[in-house]
Design an enzyme around this catalytic site. Structure first.
Site, PDB file in Angstrom:
ATOM      1  N   SER A 156       0.682  -1.174  -0.019  1.00  0.00           N
ATOM      2  CA  SER A 156      -0.099  -0.064   0.033  1.00  0.00           C
ATOM      3  C   SER A 156       0.914   1.385   0.021  1.00  0.00           C
ATOM      4  O   SER A 156       2.052   1.340   0.423  1.00  0.00           O
ATOM      5  CB  SER A 156      -0.748   0.068   1.182  1.00  0.00           C
ATOM      6  OG  SER A 156      -1.923  -1.259   1.128  1.00  0.00           O
TER       7      SER A 156
HETATM    8  N1  SAH Z   1      -0.202  -5.533   3.951  1.00  0.00           N
HETATM    9  C1  SAH Z   1       0.731  -5.647   2.736  1.00  0.00           C
HETATM   10  C2  SAH Z   1       0.140  -5.295   1.401  1.00  0.00           C
HETATM   11  C3  SAH Z   1      -1.202  -6.101   1.397  1.00  0.00           C
HETATM   12  S1  SAH Z   1      -1.836  -6.632  -0.349  1.00  0.00           S
HETATM   13  C4  SAH Z   1       1.953  -5.064   2.776  1.00  0.00           C
HETATM   14  O1  SAH Z   1       2.365  -4.417   3.755  1.00  0.00           O
HETATM   15  O2  SAH Z   1       2.688  -5.431   1.910  1.00  0.00           O
HETATM   16  C5  SAH Z   1      -3.086  -7.553   0.005  1.00  0.00           C
HETATM   17  C6  SAH Z   1      -2.638  -9.008   0.587  1.00  0.00           C
HETATM   18  O3  SAH Z   1      -3.641  -9.834   0.887  1.00  0.00           O
HETATM   19  C7  SAH Z   1      -2.082  -9.768  -0.646  1.00  0.00           C
HETATM   20  O4  SAH Z   1      -0.874 -10.281  -0.444  1.00  0.00           O
HETATM   21  C8  SAH Z   1      -3.065 -10.834  -1.053  1.00  0.00           C
HETATM   22  O5  SAH Z   1      -2.509 -11.943  -1.210  1.00  0.00           O
HETATM   23  C9  SAH Z   1      -3.815 -11.027   0.503  1.00  0.00           C
HETATM   24  N2  SAH Z   1      -4.890 -11.768   0.757  1.00  0.00           N
HETATM   25  C10 SAH Z   1      -6.095 -11.682  -0.082  1.00  0.00           C
HETATM   26  N3  SAH Z   1      -7.208 -12.425   0.536  1.00  0.00           N
HETATM   27  C11 SAH Z   1      -6.632 -13.000   1.480  1.00  0.00           C
HETATM   28  C12 SAH Z   1      -7.140 -13.809   2.555  1.00  0.00           C
HETATM   29  N4  SAH Z   1      -8.461 -14.356   2.393  1.00  0.00           N
HETATM   30  N5  SAH Z   1      -6.443 -13.967   3.690  1.00  0.00           N
HETATM   31  C13 SAH Z   1      -5.170 -13.771   3.711  1.00  0.00           C
HETATM   32  N6  SAH Z   1      -4.618 -13.030   2.834  1.00  0.00           N
HETATM   33  C14 SAH Z   1      -5.013 -12.577   1.693  1.00  0.00           C
END
Ligand code: SAH
Length: 230
Positions: A81
């Protein structure tokens, strides 16, 4: 020969020190211009953003862009993000040192590292195996010993470690997963982007009270989608 090696070595050392101080300066500018300037004033949030080396959480070729005012790709179709959003969501949780925090969507591990600078224990779940593995290794190498990473579908939360003082979801959900509300302590806070698939969503701040759950829309945001295990 020995002298040449020594010279090469000291050149490399100087070079890496310079590169390092360059990143420190970029990080300071990021905090001043993107975060403080937009009204984030929580001291521990600012401290965390100032001290987590964001350039070590992005792919090698994107390091020069790590402190820019936007999200960046981290592989597997996912993104880290924008720094301001990380700061906003962190501040919104009103964290205290002894809080136990759950993050859904580990991605690069950057947001987890920011949380780990503020609270004693962070649990984070990532659905994509490859990202979960690399974030785990990265956080270990950087000595974030108070973060536990697990691969799984975050929809179900982490019942063994519940209840949590705060929960942060960093993927855009179509609705709020009930298990996450259930795993929040009374007095606990949760922040989650909610809205229809592939559209602008609302960042929803939830507070769990004794007899009710209070929800407030705080900002319009774009996030990669919250996915479910088959
Ligand atoms: N917080 C992260 C960015 C997140 S992007 C950072 O600091 O880099 C969103 C992430 O959520 C992605 O990696 C995606 O694979 C994950 N995601 C999506 N659905 C999910 C779920 N049901 N459970 C766990 N992770 C999930």
């Amino acid at each position: 020969m020995g002298r040449k090696v020594a010279m090469l070595f000291s050149f490399l050392l100087c070079y890496s020190l310079l590169a390092q101080s360059n990143y420190t300066a970029q990080r300071k500018r990021m905090v001043d211009n993107q975060i403080k300037a937009r009204g984030i004033d929580n001291v521990t949030t600012l401290y965390a953003l100032l001290n987590v080396p964001r350039h070590l959480f992005v792919p090698e070729d994107l390091k020069p862009l790590a402190y820019n005012d936007n999200p960046l790709p981290i592989g597997n179709g996912q993104t880290i993000s924008q720094p301001y959003i990380v700061a906003y969501m962190t501040q919104a949780l009103r964290l205290k040192k002894d809080d136990r925090v759950l993050e859904i969507g580990t991605g690069s591990g950057y947001q987890a590292a920011v949380l780990a600078k503020i609270v004693d224990s962070v649990y984070t779940i990532e659905i994509v195996e490859e990202l979960a593995m690399s974030a785990k290794e990265r956080l270990r190498n950087l000595n974030y010993s108070n973060v536990v990473v697990r691969r799984g579908d975050g929809y179900n939360g982490w019942p063994d470690k519940a209840p949590f003082d705060a929960i942060m979801v960093t993927a855009g959900a179509e609705y709020i997963p009930q298990p996450l509300i259930d795993q929040l302590k009374v007095g606990g806070r949760m922040i989650i982007p909610v809205g229809p698939h592939n559209q602008v969503r609302q960042l929803v701040l939830i507070t769990k009270k004794k007899n009710k759950v209070v929800k407030r829309n705080v900002m319009a945001v774009r996030f990669v989608p919250f996915t479910r295990e088959e």
